[in-house]
Design an enzyme around this catalytic site. Sequence first.
Site, PDB file in Angstrom:
ATOM      1  N   ARG A  98       0.441 -41.394 -13.524  1.00 39.92           N
ATOM      2  CA  ARG A  98      -0.903 -41.541 -14.474  1.00 39.92           C
ATOM      3  C   ARG A  98      -0.720 -42.423 -15.306  1.00 39.92           C
ATOM      4  O   ARG A  98      -1.134 -43.255 -16.465  1.00 39.92           O
ATOM      5  CB  ARG A  98      -1.320 -40.586 -14.940  1.00 39.92           C
ATOM      6  CG  ARG A  98      -2.114 -39.603 -14.105  1.00 39.92           C
ATOM      7  CD  ARG A  98      -1.785 -38.023 -14.218  1.00 39.92           C
ATOM      8  NE  ARG A  98      -3.090 -37.266 -13.743  1.00 39.92           N
ATOM      9  CZ  ARG A  98      -3.314 -36.106 -13.624  1.00 39.92           C
ATOM     10  NH1 ARG A  98      -2.083 -35.398 -14.484  1.00 39.92           N
ATOM     11  NH2 ARG A  98      -4.074 -35.407 -12.763  1.00 39.92           N
TER      12      ARG A  98
ATOM     13  N   GLU B  54      -4.977 -24.526  -1.978  1.00 40.62           N
ATOM     14  CA  GLU B  54      -5.395 -25.832  -1.971  1.00 40.62           C
ATOM     15  C   GLU B  54      -5.203 -26.838  -0.897  1.00 40.62           C
ATOM     16  O   GLU B  54      -6.178 -27.202  -0.007  1.00 40.62           O
ATOM     17  CB  GLU B  54      -4.983 -27.175  -3.147  1.00 40.62           C
ATOM     18  CG  GLU B  54      -5.038 -26.533  -4.687  1.00 40.62           C
ATOM     19  CD  GLU B  54      -5.101 -27.111  -5.716  1.00 40.62           C
ATOM     20  OE1 GLU B  54      -5.474 -26.721  -6.036  1.00 40.62           O
ATOM     21  OE2 GLU B  54      -4.354 -28.460  -5.320  1.00 40.62           O
TER      22      GLU B  54
ATOM     23  N   THR C  32      -1.687 -34.839 -17.912  1.00 40.01           N
ATOM     24  CA  THR C  32      -3.211 -34.914 -17.649  1.00 40.01           C
ATOM     25  C   THR C  32      -3.965 -36.375 -18.241  1.00 40.01           C
ATOM     26  O   THR C  32      -4.511 -36.849 -17.544  1.00 40.01           O
ATOM     27  CB  THR C  32      -4.227 -33.663 -18.027  1.00 40.01           C
ATOM     28  OG1 THR C  32      -2.989 -32.640 -17.545  1.00 40.01           O
ATOM     29  CG2 THR C  32      -5.670 -33.794 -17.525  1.00 40.01           C
TER      30      THR C  32
ATOM     31  N   ARG D 210       4.158 -32.794 -10.520  1.00 38.81           N
ATOM     32  CA  ARG D 210       3.413 -32.096 -11.902  1.00 38.81           C
ATOM     33  C   ARG D 210       4.669 -33.615 -12.332  1.00 38.81           C
ATOM     34  O   ARG D 210       3.659 -34.117 -13.010  1.00 38.81           O
ATOM     35  CB  ARG D 210       3.360 -31.239 -11.852  1.00 38.81           C
ATOM     36  CG  ARG D 210       2.640 -30.144 -11.457  1.00 38.81           C
ATOM     37  CD  ARG D 210       1.683 -30.680 -11.135  1.00 38.81           C
ATOM     38  NE  ARG D 210       1.313 -30.603 -12.262  1.00 38.81           N
ATOM     39  CZ  ARG D 210      -0.272 -30.275 -13.105  1.00 38.81           C
ATOM     40  NH1 ARG D 210      -1.440 -30.490 -12.196  1.00 38.81           N
ATOM     41  NH2 ARG D 210      -0.642 -30.099 -14.173  1.00 38.81           N
TER      42      ARG D 210
ATOM     43  N   LYS E 192      -7.169 -40.364  -6.346  1.00 33.26           N
ATOM     44  CA  LYS E 192      -7.986 -39.981  -6.477  1.00 33.26           C
ATOM     45  C   LYS E 192      -9.605 -41.192  -6.673  1.00 33.26           C
ATOM     46  O   LYS E 192      -8.969 -42.625  -5.728  1.00 33.26           O
ATOM     47  CB  LYS E 192      -8.949 -39.592  -7.939  1.00 33.26           C
ATOM     48  CG  LYS E 192      -8.517 -38.082  -8.442  1.00 33.26           C
ATOM     49  CD  LYS E 192      -8.603 -37.901 -10.197  1.00 33.26           C
ATOM     50  CE  LYS E 192      -8.282 -36.138 -10.166  1.00 33.26           C
ATOM     51  NZ  LYS E 192      -8.390 -35.987 -11.538  1.00 33.26           N
TER      52      LYS E 192
ATOM     53  N   TYR F 275     -12.835 -26.771  -6.945  1.00 34.32           N
ATOM     54  CA  TYR F 275     -12.749 -26.835  -8.979  1.00 34.32           C
ATOM     55  C   TYR F 275     -12.884 -25.755  -9.434  1.00 34.32           C
ATOM     56  O   TYR F 275     -12.995 -25.708 -10.627  1.00 34.32           O
ATOM     57  CB  TYR F 275     -12.904 -28.208  -9.699  1.00 34.32           C
ATOM     58  CG  TYR F 275     -12.014 -29.664  -9.209  1.00 34.32           C
ATOM     59  CD1 TYR F 275     -10.733 -29.320 -10.175  1.00 34.32           C
ATOM     60  CD2 TYR F 275     -12.130 -30.225  -9.246  1.00 34.32           C
ATOM     61  CE1 TYR F 275      -9.772 -30.979  -9.333  1.00 34.32           C
ATOM     62  CE2 TYR F 275     -12.051 -31.286  -8.952  1.00 34.32           C
ATOM     63  CZ  TYR F 275     -10.636 -32.189  -9.400  1.00 34.32           C
ATOM     64  OH  TYR F 275      -9.720 -33.030  -9.262  1.00 34.32           O
TER      65      TYR F 275
ATOM     66  N   PHE G 275     -16.276 -30.380 -18.982  1.00 34.77           N
ATOM     67  CA  PHE G 275     -16.048 -31.349 -18.032  1.00 34.77           C
ATOM     68  C   PHE G 275     -16.455 -30.467 -16.745  1.00 34.77           C
ATOM     69  O   PHE G 275     -16.292 -31.672 -15.769  1.00 34.77           O
ATOM     70  CB  PHE G 275     -14.843 -32.334 -18.684  1.00 34.77           C
ATOM     71  CG  PHE G 275     -13.533 -31.114 -18.245  1.00 34.77           C
ATOM     72  CD1 PHE G 275     -13.109 -30.656 -16.993  1.00 34.77           C
ATOM     73  CD2 PHE G 275     -12.753 -30.721 -19.363  1.00 34.77           C
ATOM     74  CE1 PHE G 275     -12.209 -30.097 -16.634  1.00 34.77           C
ATOM     75  CE2 PHE G 275     -11.524 -29.434 -18.888  1.00 34.77           C
ATOM     76  CZ  PHE G 275     -11.052 -29.577 -17.805  1.00 34.77           C
TER      77      PHE G 275
ATOM     78  N   ASN H  44      -8.003 -40.429 -14.099  1.00 34.22           N
ATOM     79  CA  ASN H  44      -6.313 -40.262 -13.890  1.00 34.22           C
ATOM     80  C   ASN H  44      -5.695 -40.270 -12.752  1.00 34.22           C
ATOM     81  O   ASN H  44      -4.785 -39.782 -12.595  1.00 34.22           O
ATOM     82  CB  ASN H  44      -5.984 -38.670 -14.878  1.00 34.22           C
ATOM     83  CG  ASN H  44      -6.556 -37.395 -14.324  1.00 34.22           C
ATOM     84  OD1 ASN H  44      -7.174 -37.418 -13.341  1.00 34.22           O
ATOM     85  ND2 ASN H  44      -6.601 -36.696 -15.168  1.00 34.22           N
TER      86      ASN H  44
ATOM     87  N   HIS I  58      -4.373 -36.242  -8.560  1.00 34.12           N
ATOM     88  CA  HIS I  58      -4.760 -34.481  -8.204  1.00 34.12           C
ATOM     89  C   HIS I  58      -3.809 -34.247  -7.825  1.00 34.12           C
ATOM     90  O   HIS I  58      -3.120 -34.568  -7.022  1.00 34.12           O
ATOM     91  CB  HIS I  58      -5.890 -33.833  -7.862  1.00 34.12           C
ATOM     92  CG  HIS I  58      -5.697 -32.493  -8.071  1.00 34.12           C
ATOM     93  ND1 HIS I  58      -5.819 -31.620  -8.821  1.00 34.12           N
ATOM     94  CD2 HIS I  58      -5.004 -31.533  -6.637  1.00 34.12           C
ATOM     95  CE1 HIS I  58      -5.707 -30.109  -8.595  1.00 34.12           C
ATOM     96  NE2 HIS I  58      -4.744 -30.647  -7.257  1.00 34.12           N
TER      97      HIS I  58
HETATM   98  P1  GDP Z   1      -4.570 -32.043 -14.227  1.00 33.71           P
HETATM   99  O1  GDP Z   1      -3.842 -30.414 -13.216  1.00 33.71           O
HETATM  100  O2  GDP Z   1      -3.200 -32.455 -14.698  1.00 33.71           O
HETATM  101  O3  GDP Z   1      -4.984 -32.487 -13.298  1.00 33.71           O
HETATM  102  O4  GDP Z   1      -5.375 -31.290 -15.420  1.00 33.71           O
HETATM  103  P2  GDP Z   1      -6.374 -29.567 -15.410  1.00 33.71           P
HETATM  104  O5  GDP Z   1      -5.987 -28.908 -13.693  1.00 33.71           O
HETATM  105  O6  GDP Z   1      -6.334 -29.545 -16.499  1.00 33.71           O
HETATM  106  O7  GDP Z   1      -7.654 -30.479 -15.333  1.00 33.71           O
HETATM  107  C1  GDP Z   1      -8.542 -31.035 -13.673  1.00 33.71           C
HETATM  108  C2  GDP Z   1      -9.239 -32.369 -13.925  1.00 33.71           C
HETATM  109  O8  GDP Z   1     -10.025 -32.565 -14.968  1.00 33.71           O
HETATM  110  C3  GDP Z   1      -8.106 -33.741 -14.550  1.00 33.71           C
HETATM  111  O9  GDP Z   1      -7.371 -34.499 -13.557  1.00 33.71           O
HETATM  112  C4  GDP Z   1      -8.493 -34.309 -15.727  1.00 33.71           C
HETATM  113  O10 GDP Z   1      -9.338 -34.829 -14.877  1.00 33.71           O
HETATM  114  C5  GDP Z   1     -10.508 -33.205 -15.497  1.00 33.71           C
HETATM  115  N1  GDP Z   1      -9.982 -33.146 -17.152  1.00 33.71           N
HETATM  116  C6  GDP Z   1      -9.116 -32.136 -17.592  1.00 33.71           C
HETATM  117  N2  GDP Z   1      -9.370 -32.089 -19.356  1.00 33.71           N
HETATM  118  C7  GDP Z   1     -10.423 -33.326 -19.541  1.00 33.71           C
HETATM  119  C8  GDP Z   1     -11.576 -33.158 -20.554  1.00 33.71           C
HETATM  120  O11 GDP Z   1     -11.510 -32.627 -21.636  1.00 33.71           O
HETATM  121  N3  GDP Z   1     -12.591 -33.906 -20.378  1.00 33.71           N
HETATM  122  C9  GDP Z   1     -12.758 -34.682 -19.398  1.00 33.71           C
HETATM  123  N4  GDP Z   1     -13.958 -35.355 -18.827  1.00 33.71           N
HETATM  124  N5  GDP Z   1     -11.707 -34.302 -18.050  1.00 33.71           N
HETATM  125  C10 GDP Z   1     -10.701 -34.005 -18.237  1.00 33.71           C
END
Ligand code: GDP
Length: 142
Positions: A106, A130, A95, A89, A13, A53, A61, A116, A119
Amino acid sequence: MEFVSQKTLCILKPDALSRDLEDAIAEKLMAAGLQILARKEMLLSYAQAEAFYAVHKDRAFFEELCTYISSGPIVVQVLSGVEAVSKYRTLMGATNPDQAEPGTIRGDFGQSLSLNTVHGSDSLENAEKEIAFFFDPQDFYI
Ligand code: GDP
């Protein structure tokens, strides 16, 4: 149990690039037995971010996520290795960087839920989708 080679998608990112973390992350990938098959540096448009996304489109968010991922250069990579999806992962960590274990990407580099650092695809099915979003089959071998 049979262990199979898989491919998965990794995105560095904008905060990874702005802090010059690509080499440090590549070292962790290599140490975990993950090979970088293809690499592309790019700037995502907001519309591309919304498409990538889309699964999160109803989340609070979503706009913040799309704004952030399109705010600066990213590096998109195809990783391969034994059980690459779950292996990567695990290496990414939780996350929320506050909850990610030390030693994970992370845990060591993440700054916030948005910043973070990386991805990673969350399933083999999503990894295929993807990878196809960013790469053509001729972009990598194996
Ligand atoms: P990942 O698979 O661990 O990347 O998590 P997710 O697929 O649930 O979410 C995608 C991305 O959205 C995450 O990597 C975070 O950057 C962002 N994200 C997830 N949950 C939140 C949240 O509650 N607040 C904000 N600001 N960003 C979030």
